[in-house]
Design a protein around this motif. Structure first.
Motif, PDB file in Angstrom:
ATOM      1  N   SER A   1       0.781  -1.238   0.000  1.00 46.40           N
ATOM      2  CA  SER A   1       0.000   0.000   0.000  1.00 46.40           C
ATOM      3  C   SER A   1       0.813   1.289   0.000  1.00 46.40           C
ATOM      4  CB  SER A   1      -0.928   0.028   1.212  1.00 46.40           C
ATOM      5  OG  SER A   1      -0.185   0.264   2.410  1.00 46.40           O
ATOM      6  N   GLY A   2       2.036   1.260   0.482  1.00 47.07           N
ATOM      7  CA  GLY A   2       2.783   2.502   0.607  1.00 47.07           C
ATOM      8  C   GLY A   2       2.146   3.432   1.633  1.00 47.07           C
ATOM      9  N   HIS A   3       1.642   2.848   2.705  1.00 53.32           N
ATOM     10  CA  HIS A   3       0.952   3.633   3.736  1.00 53.32           C
ATOM     11  C   HIS A   3       1.900   4.608   4.423  1.00 53.32           C
ATOM     12  CE1 HIS A   3       2.443   1.234   7.231  1.00 53.32           C
ATOM     13  NE2 HIS A   3       2.495   0.269   6.334  1.00 53.32           N
ATOM     14  N   ARG A   4       1.346   5.474   5.228  1.00 55.11           N
ATOM     15  CA  ARG A   4       2.086   6.597   5.823  1.00 55.11           C
ATOM     16  C   ARG A   4       3.127   6.179   6.862  1.00 55.11           C
ATOM     17  NH1 ARG A   4      -2.520  10.103   8.059  1.00 55.11           N
ATOM     18  NH2 ARG A   4      -0.778  11.267   8.885  1.00 55.11           N
ATOM     19  N   LYS A   5       3.170   4.957   7.241  1.00 56.75           N
ATOM     20  CA  LYS A   5       4.142   4.417   8.210  1.00 56.75           C
ATOM     21  C   LYS A   5       3.965   4.999   9.613  1.00 56.75           C
ATOM     22  CE  LYS A   5       6.128   1.812   5.117  1.00 56.75           C
ATOM     23  NZ  LYS A   5       5.904   0.406   5.045  1.00 56.75           N
TER      24      LYS A   5
ATOM     25  N   VAL B   1     -11.571   5.393  10.153  1.00 61.98           N
ATOM     26  CA  VAL B   1     -10.410   5.375  11.058  1.00 61.98           C
ATOM     27  C   VAL B   1      -9.178   4.869  10.310  1.00 61.98           C
ATOM     28  CG1 VAL B   1      -9.423   4.298  13.126  1.00 61.98           C
ATOM     29  CG2 VAL B   1     -11.796   5.136  13.156  1.00 61.98           C
ATOM     30  N   ILE B   2      -9.341   3.788   9.593  1.00 60.35           N
ATOM     31  CA  ILE B   2      -8.217   3.214   8.835  1.00 60.35           C
ATOM     32  C   ILE B   2      -7.733   4.177   7.768  1.00 60.35           C
ATOM     33  CG2 ILE B   2      -7.510   1.324   7.305  1.00 60.35           C
ATOM     34  CD1 ILE B   2      -7.777   0.645  10.382  1.00 60.35           C
ATOM     35  N   GLU B   3      -8.655   4.883   7.141  1.00 64.49           N
ATOM     36  CA  GLU B   3      -8.284   5.864   6.116  1.00 64.49           C
ATOM     37  C   GLU B   3      -7.322   6.900   6.662  1.00 64.49           C
ATOM     38  OE1 GLU B   3     -10.589   8.071   2.457  1.00 64.49           O
ATOM     39  OE2 GLU B   3     -11.683   7.729   4.317  1.00 64.49           O
ATOM     40  N   LYS B   4      -7.483   7.281   7.921  1.00 59.64           N
ATOM     41  CA  LYS B   4      -6.582   8.252   8.548  1.00 59.64           C
ATOM     42  C   LYS B   4      -5.193   7.657   8.787  1.00 59.64           C
ATOM     43  CE  LYS B   4     -10.288  10.808  10.757  1.00 59.64           C
ATOM     44  NZ  LYS B   4     -10.901  11.233  12.015  1.00 59.64           N
ATOM     45  N   LEU B   5      -5.122   6.344   8.937  1.00 61.30           N
ATOM     46  CA  LEU B   5      -3.839   5.696   9.221  1.00 61.30           C
ATOM     47  C   LEU B   5      -3.037   5.375   7.962  1.00 61.30           C
ATOM     48  CD1 LEU B   5      -4.913   3.205  12.028  1.00 61.30           C
ATOM     49  CD2 LEU B   5      -3.673   5.361  12.290  1.00 61.30           C
ATOM     50  N   ILE B   6      -3.708   5.310   6.842  1.00 64.92           N
ATOM     51  CA  ILE B   6      -2.976   4.908   5.628  1.00 64.92           C
ATOM     52  C   ILE B   6      -2.609   6.112   4.788  1.00 64.92           C
ATOM     53  CG2 ILE B   6      -3.928   2.602   5.580  1.00 64.92           C
ATOM     54  CD1 ILE B   6      -5.750   3.488   3.293  1.00 64.92           C
TER      55      ILE B   6
END
Length: 187
Positions: free
Chosen positions: A141-145, A182-187
């Motif tokens: 995903s390349g999430h925000r870490k 909530v998950i959208e804020k974390l990724i």
């Protein structure tokens, strides 16, 4: 073309799936399955020696269908982060279709009351594969870490599982969609 034996197995499993989900494993008798599947008693026992054997086959089949549906739904999303969010949309749709009846695997696990280790092992395998599926999506995903891959995968898994249970209690998709936000804020 399906062979006769497979047609009978499919009739049995289709009936068991509908009844186990709607009324529960413990409340579903073998005679009801035989009657509603419109098969001979010997046909059922030819393919499933015990009700637990039928339960395990139901879980295995349901898991395969679950995985195919999930992959098809996520295959329509190209953005890697979008795939993580699509998990929640897919589960929202499935719960709406099931009238917010909850997760069939959790339902079976909670009320089957079988001490057969094959059943516990199969349910655990299903849920472990779900976690692994999510972890693979997280890694891609390349999430925000803000969290490690493992922490985010666990968080998504727990939020998804918990929101499905909560949606079955409140009979609304708002629970699953709230977890998605909530998950959208974390990724």
């Amino acid at each position: 073309m399906k062979q006769r034996g497979q047609v009978v197995i499919d009739k049995i499993l289709d009936t068991a799936e509908r009844l186990f989900y709607a009324q529960g494993y413990s409340n579903t008798g073998i005679n009801q399955i035989i009657e509603e599947a419109d098969i001979a008693k010997g046909s059922l026992y030819k393919h499933f020696q015990t009700k637990t054997d039928l339960l395990i086959a139901y879980i295995e089949r349901l898991h395969g269908l679950w995985l195919n549906r999930m992959e098809a739904a996520l295959g329509q999303v190209s953005d890697p982060k979008g795939k993580l969010l699509a998990l929640f949309d897919h589960h929202t749709k499935r719960q709406e279709e099931r009238l917010f009846g909850g997760c069939p695997f959790i339902k079976a696990n909670d009320e089957a009351f079988t001490d057969d280790p094959r059943f516990s092992s199969e349910i655990q395998r299903v849920k472990a594969q779900s976690k692994d599926f999510i972890k693979t999506l997280v890694e891609q995903s390349g999430h925000r870490k803000l969290l490690s891959d493992d922490e985010l995968a666990d968080t998504i898994y727990y939020m998804l599982e918990g929101s499905i249970v909560s949606s079955s209690v409140f009979k609304t998709a708002a629970e699953i969609q709230g977890a998605k936000r909530v998950i959208e804020k974390l990724i």
